[in-house]
Design an enzyme around this catalytic site. Structure first.
Site, mmCIF file in Angstrom:
data_model
loop_
_atom_site.group_PDB
_atom_site.id
_atom_site.type_symbol
_atom_site.label_atom_id
_atom_site.label_comp_id
_atom_site.label_asym_id
_atom_site.label_seq_id
_atom_site.Cartn_x
_atom_site.Cartn_y
_atom_site.Cartn_z
ATOM 1 N N ALA A 189 0.852 -1.196 0.000
ATOM 2 C CA ALA A 189 0.000 0.000 0.000
ATOM 3 C C ALA A 189 0.881 1.237 0.000
ATOM 4 O O ALA A 189 0.710 2.136 0.820
ATOM 5 C CB ALA A 189 -0.923 -0.010 1.210
ATOM 6 N N HIS A 451 -9.650 34.886 -4.323
ATOM 7 C CA HIS A 451 -10.892 34.235 -3.904
ATOM 8 C C HIS A 451 -11.821 34.070 -5.098
ATOM 9 O O HIS A 451 -11.935 34.993 -5.897
ATOM 10 C CB HIS A 451 -11.600 35.085 -2.845
HETATM 11 P P1 AMP Z 1 6.675 1.850 -1.444
HETATM 12 O O1 AMP Z 1 8.063 1.548 -0.968
HETATM 13 O O2 AMP Z 1 6.136 3.196 -1.052
HETATM 14 O O3 AMP Z 1 6.484 1.573 -2.907
HETATM 15 O O4 AMP Z 1 5.730 0.807 -0.674
HETATM 16 C C1 AMP Z 1 5.889 -0.580 -0.736
HETATM 17 C C2 AMP Z 1 5.029 -1.204 0.353
HETATM 18 O O5 AMP Z 1 5.040 -2.639 0.195
HETATM 19 C C3 AMP Z 1 5.530 -0.936 1.770
HETATM 20 O O6 AMP Z 1 4.508 -0.316 2.511
HETATM 21 C C4 AMP Z 1 5.869 -2.338 2.318
HETATM 22 O O7 AMP Z 1 5.570 -2.454 3.691
HETATM 23 C C5 AMP Z 1 4.975 -3.258 1.479
HETATM 24 N N1 AMP Z 1 5.442 -4.648 1.421
HETATM 25 C C6 AMP Z 1 6.719 -5.086 1.236
HETATM 26 N N2 AMP Z 1 6.783 -6.449 1.256
HETATM 27 C C7 AMP Z 1 5.519 -6.912 1.456
HETATM 28 C C8 AMP Z 1 4.904 -8.222 1.588
HETATM 29 N N3 AMP Z 1 5.612 -9.363 1.510
HETATM 30 N N4 AMP Z 1 3.566 -8.289 1.789
HETATM 31 C C9 AMP Z 1 2.814 -7.172 1.859
HETATM 32 N N5 AMP Z 1 3.334 -5.922 1.770
HETATM 33 C C10 AMP Z 1 4.654 -5.765 1.561
#
Ligand code: AMP
Ligand code: FAD
Length: 475
Positions: A189, A451
């Protein structure tokens, strides 16, 4: 004898190409090497951002948002629509046209500014030399007074969920879908996962987002993150926090994904699974032995605050070095390096790098979150102004979200601005400028805003920090 340039840039993405253009503006001789080939197999400049990142994602976000608004929001304006439908092929065609215009634009800029484009692979050799291998396999050596490494990043892979390019895809695959998946899963996420999930959700996918961390958007101010989570839930996102994906199995045209959460082992069957767990620096075959350029433990090229590697005359910028993986951060680093090489003053203010999540509502911020300010121990005040109280937002029928400004209690310095709401990504620019000039919240309070505009919400948030908001009851 080898060809020689003042500056050779390896990588023509949003970090590399601005470095090349600025170096040429500084009257230096410059070559920019890039090996990217587009879907048609044609060599193009622009890197991730223009080809498979910022620009194509925003193109699809725009198309899907228009469709979503037509279905969900036009009626309240008194606009009746019947039989609205969409055509993914046309959306993709439009996206392709935008990519083409943008990437061709870079070649035109190179031509106009006198940068020599070299399409093929670049490899740094010891002694400020670069081996260039053109796409036809011919090789030549370039000598350079300075080399700028701007090799970018790639989607990170989840070992337990390997890409198959069809059902389990990365962000590039998610931008290229030719039909709306019925059951779509996104692992991660983060910014990219939420944006790409939004595109397909708006077009009808049932969306499940699996996020390992227990908290939603931990890098974002938590007041904003909570509002975002609420809004996404309303839009039908099924966001499962604390869900650590452990494996995936392709079953015919579908995929069964397994994850563990507080309740134990879970599984879910999906038609497409986007892995969006972040990006990793890309430096494959970039450095020959003996260059002296070092990588850190995560694979980023080690640099100081001015993007100097430890080796005289070798610089590195953008996603392949530490810091947020953002196009504008890379661009400012590229420009800084080209100016430093020319002996000009230049610096990047890493405290004022804006971040934007292009969901609906948009989320944008600069500076510290309230959690970070609290942890720093500095006394602070907060001003919040909801878009519900903005005349322009009401006229636009876009009243979700708010602007939040955090300022120091002692000297009133603005420490952070966090926006969730319409055009947050545009509105944040004023906050960035204010912070770049070390403005106080009083400076913003005393600045006249037209505004009715959405920008008034920032003005009012600054006033609210001193309980002096005019258009909202101060608490
Ligand atoms: P970003 O680095 O902003 O693209 O976010 C990547 C997200 O993927 C991070 O919030 C991680 O916690 C999440 N993430 C990494 N590995 C896993 C996994 N095995 N399962 C679920 N989420 C994950
Ligand atoms: P890249 O853009 O990755 O470019 C590196 C270039 O170097 C590539 O063209 C590559 O072919 C070339 N290269 C590498 N090694 C060599 C070599 N040895 N020889 C020759 N060429 C080489 N950022 C934002 O700021 N805003 C956004 O809205 C945004 N949206 C995104 C959406 C998605 C889906 C993705 C995936 C990313 C998004 N990003 C966004 C991130 C942004 O794309 C990157 O931060 C940015 O592209 C990094 O720029 P860069 O120049 O460092 O690297």
């Amino acid at each position: 004898m080898s060809e020689s340039f003042d500056v050779v840039v390896i990588g023509g993405g949003p970090a590399g190409y601005p470095a090349a253009i600025r170096a040429a503006q500084n009257k230096l001789t410059v070559a920019c090497i890039d090996e990217w080939k587009n879907r048609e197999g044609l060599p193009v400049f622009g890197g991730t951002c223009l080809n498979v990142g910022c620009i194509p994602s925003k193109a699809l976000l725009e198309s899907s948002e228009l469709y979503h608004r037509l279905r969900e929001e036009f009626a309240v304006h008194g606009i009746r629509t019947t039989g609205a439908s969409f055509d993914v092929a046309q959306m993709q065609k439009r996206k392709g046209g935008i990519i083409k215009a943008s990437t061709q634009g870079i070649l035109a800029l190179f031509k106009a500014s006198g940068v020599t484009p070299l399409q093929g692979h670049g490899k740094l050799l010891p002694g400020r030399r670069v081996e260039f291998t053109a796409h036809d396999g011919t090789r030549r050596e370039l000598a350079a007074k300075h080399v700028v490494l701007a090799s970018g990043s790639l989607p990170a892979e989840l070992r337990s969920v390997p890409f198959d390019g069809k059902t389990i895809i990365d962000s590039c695959g998610a931008l290229d879908l030719d039909a709306v998946p019925k059951r779509l899963g996104v692992i991660g996420a983060g910014v990219i996962g939420l944006e790409l999930g939004s595109v397909w959700r708006r077009l009808g996918s049932e969306l499940t987002v699996l996020e390992a961390l227990p908290e939603f958007l931990p890098i974002v101010d938590q007041q904003v993150a909570k509002e975002a989570q609420r809004q996404f839930k309303k839009q039908g996102f099924d966001i499962r926090l604390g869900a650590k994906v452990t494996g995936a199995k392709i079953q015919g045209d579908a995929v069964s994904v397994t994850y563990s959460d507080a309740r134990g082992e879970q599984s879910l069957t999906l038609d497409k699974l986007i892995v969006a767990i972040g990006r990793r620096p890309f430096t494959r075959d970039l450095l020959s032995a003996g260059t002296g350029v070092e990588l850190d433990e995560r694979g980023f090229i080690k640099v100081d605050h001015e993007c100097r590697t430890g080796v005289e005359g070798i610089w590195a910028v953008g996603d392949c070095v530490r810091g947020p993986m953002l196009a504008h951060k890379g661009k400012e680093e590229g420009v800084m390096v080209a100016d430093l090489i020319a002996g000009r003053f230049a610096e990047v203010n890493y405290k004022t790098v804006p971040s934007v999540i292009y969901t609906a509502p948009e989320i944008a911020w600069v500076g510290l979150t309230e959690e970070q300010v609290k942890a720093s121990g500095r006394a602070y005040k907060v001003g919040v102004f909801p878009f519900l109280a903005s005349g322009r937002a009401r006229a636009m029928e876009q009243t979700q979200g708010f602007v939040k400004l955090i300022a120091a209690q002692d000297d009133d310095e603005i420490l952070g601005v966090h926006i969730i709401g319409p055009l947050a990504g545009e509105l944040i620019a004023e906050a960035v400028l204010a912070m770049e000039y070390s403005a106080s919240s009083e400076d913003l309070q005393r600045t006249m805003h037209a505004h009715p505009t959405l920008a008034e919400a920032l003005h009012e948030a600054a006033l609210a920090a001193d309980k002096r908001a005019i258009d909202f009851v101060n608490r």
